[in-house]
Design an enzyme around this catalytic site. Structure first.
Site, PDB file in Angstrom:
ATOM      1  N   ILE A 129       0.875  -1.169   0.000  1.00 56.77           N
ATOM      2  CA  ILE A 129       0.000   0.000   0.000  1.00 56.77           C
ATOM      3  C   ILE A 129       0.910   1.215   0.000  1.00 56.77           C
ATOM      4  O   ILE A 129       1.727   1.365   0.904  1.00 56.77           O
ATOM      5  CB  ILE A 129      -0.910  -0.025   1.246  1.00 56.77           C
ATOM      6  CG1 ILE A 129      -1.957  -1.123   1.065  1.00 56.77           C
ATOM      7  CG2 ILE A 129      -1.551   1.336   1.485  1.00 56.77           C
ATOM      8  CD1 ILE A 129      -2.793  -1.390   2.277  1.00 56.77           C
ATOM      9  N   GLU A 130       0.845   2.008  -1.021  1.00 55.71           N
ATOM     10  CA  GLU A 130       1.789   3.131  -1.100  1.00 55.71           C
ATOM     11  C   GLU A 130       1.046   4.465  -1.095  1.00 55.71           C
ATOM     12  O   GLU A 130       1.525   5.458  -1.605  1.00 55.71           O
ATOM     13  CB  GLU A 130       2.687   2.950  -2.335  1.00 55.71           C
ATOM     14  CG  GLU A 130       3.370   1.585  -2.325  1.00 55.71           C
ATOM     15  CD  GLU A 130       4.478   1.415  -3.351  1.00 55.71           C
ATOM     16  OE1 GLU A 130       4.936   2.432  -3.895  1.00 55.71           O
ATOM     17  OE2 GLU A 130       4.872   0.267  -3.605  1.00 55.71           O
TER      18      GLU A 130
END
Ligand SMILES: *[C@@H]1O[C@H](CO)[C@@H](O)[C@H](O)[C@H]1NC(C)=O
Ligand SMILES: *[C@@H]1O[C@H](CO)[C@@H](O)[C@H](O)[C@H]1NC(C)=O
Ligand SMILES: *[C@@H]1O[C@H](CO)[C@@H](O)[C@H](O)[C@H]1NC(C)=O
Length: 384
Positions: free
Chosen positions: A129-130
């Site tokens: 998850i960025e």
């Protein structure tokens, strides 16, 4: 409507079936049923590989790797092969953080991932998850809860499974990713530190710079460790790709000015360039203007070339020399291992030059570690 009802019924019935009788052996796609069993062994040293699909995994160095994160399509042949080598194959986990603020939504997502992993005989999940998250926001806490609940569920449902989480090269709100890094580290088995894309926010002059400069990369590990994150939870991620920057101006000294492309608050970024696989650069470098150059300050190779329109480009990348310099710190910091984005980016063709280059890249991951172990053995001998 009817179709989705049928799917729901099927899911419920098969869930009942599997919980009553366990997974049917007939579902195992491997030649030997044994290979569908998830890996139980603890790994002392991780070589963590992202794979984006296709069959290049057949050319990976299986004497080194320990975990493959399957970011491409599920490949049952890969699963069977990985298990035959004692290697874990883990799912990709990617979801909108704002949707995960709701606890019920989290539970649904986690259940789905655990069940998918079981159906595919997989050994865990890599959460990638960025997204930008503000400190102390509902998303900030939801993200930590998501990691913790995912880890608990996987460990409970799949014995020996591994849950990892991908973090930016530094914990200092890179790309506005202000996560609770130490709580997340406590909540999973390991953090994969993406020590690349380090020019995603350029605050100084808009110049082409190394993808993963030596000092900047290593200083950031010190930051993670200072936050009381156990070094054994950190896997160093290195890039098997580089950036090709078209130069707006090119100075006598070889400095390449790049276009201003803002990113998450910074005036310029590596988005002015284009990501290029190692395999491609190795084909281009010998016909470039400069050939391979070495930047002493950033401890990184680069080269310049002229495109068909006469524009100069500067390409920054990592090769066995720059990677082994950083890899030496995996041992010095006592990290859990090393890995790369991504395994597919080398030339695995029959060309002997390419084959040697690919071997050198795999060896660079562990070269220093092996020599250091050699030294340790010698010390022990001389003491006895
Ligand atoms: C994993 O553990 C099993 C059982 O303890 C053992 O037989 C096997 O050799 C181990 N495999 C590896 C790759 O260490
Ligand atoms: C639950 O998740 C879905 C997407 O998975 C999202 O569309 C929905 O808004 C979420 N619900 C809440 C209450 O956050
Ligand atoms: C490029 O040049 C180097 C050094 O001369 C050589 O070793 C290598 O084989 C060449 N690469 C290719 C693809 O020809």
């Amino acid at each position: 409507m009817e179709g989705s009802l049928r799917i729901v019924l099927f899911t419920v019935l098969s869930a009942l079936f599997f919980s009553a009788f366990g997974v049917d052996d007939d579902d195992c796609p491997c030649m030997e049923q044994e290979l569908c069993k998830q890996i139980q062994n603890e790994t002392q040293f991780e070589v963590f590989v992202f794979d984006v699909g296709g069959k290049s995994w057949k050319s990976y160095d299986w004497t080194k790797l320990t975990t493959i994160a399957a970011f491409g399509q599920y490949d049952a042949e890969l699963m069977c092969f990985a298990h035959s080598k004692g290697v874990r194959l883990v799912l990709k986990g990617d979801v909108s953080v704002s949707a995960m603020v709701d606890p019920t939504n989290r539970t649904i997502w986690i259940k789905e991932k655990v069940s998918l992993a079981k159906r595919q005989f997989m050994d865990g999940i890599n959460i990638d998850i960025e997204q930008a998250v503000e400190e102390n926001s509902p998303e900030y806490f939801a993200l930590t809860a998501l990691v913790k609940e995912t880890t608990d569920a996987f460990h409970k449902e799949i014995h020996g499974s591994q849950v990892s989480f991908d973090v930016a090269w530094s914990p200092k709100c890179i790309d506005k990713r202000c996560y609770d890094y130490s709580a997340i580290a406590d909540s999973c088995d390991l953090l994969f530190v993406m020590s690349y894309d380090e020019q995603s926010q350029i605050w100084g002059d808009c110049m082409a710079l190394a993808n993963a400069p030596y000092t900047q990369t290593l200083t950031a590990y010190e930051q993670y460790i200072k936050m009381k994150i156990d070094p054994r939870k950190l896997v160093m991620g290195v890039p098997w790709y580089g950036y090709d920057y078209p130069c707006l101006t090119f100075s006598q000294g070889g400095a390449c000015e790049i276009q201003k492309v803002p990113f998450r608050g910074a005036p310029c970024s590596d988005a002015a360039g284009r990501q290029i696989p190692y395999s491609f650069m190795m084909k281009q470098i010998n016909s470039s203007m400069s050939g391979r150059m070495w930047d002493v300050e950033q401890q990184s190779p680069y080269y310049n070339y002229k495109d068909a329109d006469g524009q100069i480009h500067q390409v920054w990348y990592d090769d066995p020399e720059s990677i082994s310099l950083k890899a030496a710190y995996v041992n010095k910091f006592g990290l859990r291992g090393i890995g790369m984005w991504n395994g597919n980016l080398l030339d695995y063709s029959n060309n002997p030059v390419a084959q040697q280059q690919s071997r050198d890249m795999w060896n660079a991951l562990v070269a220093t570690r092996e020599t250091e172990w050699g030294e340790v053995t010698l010390e022990v001998k001389s003491m006895s």
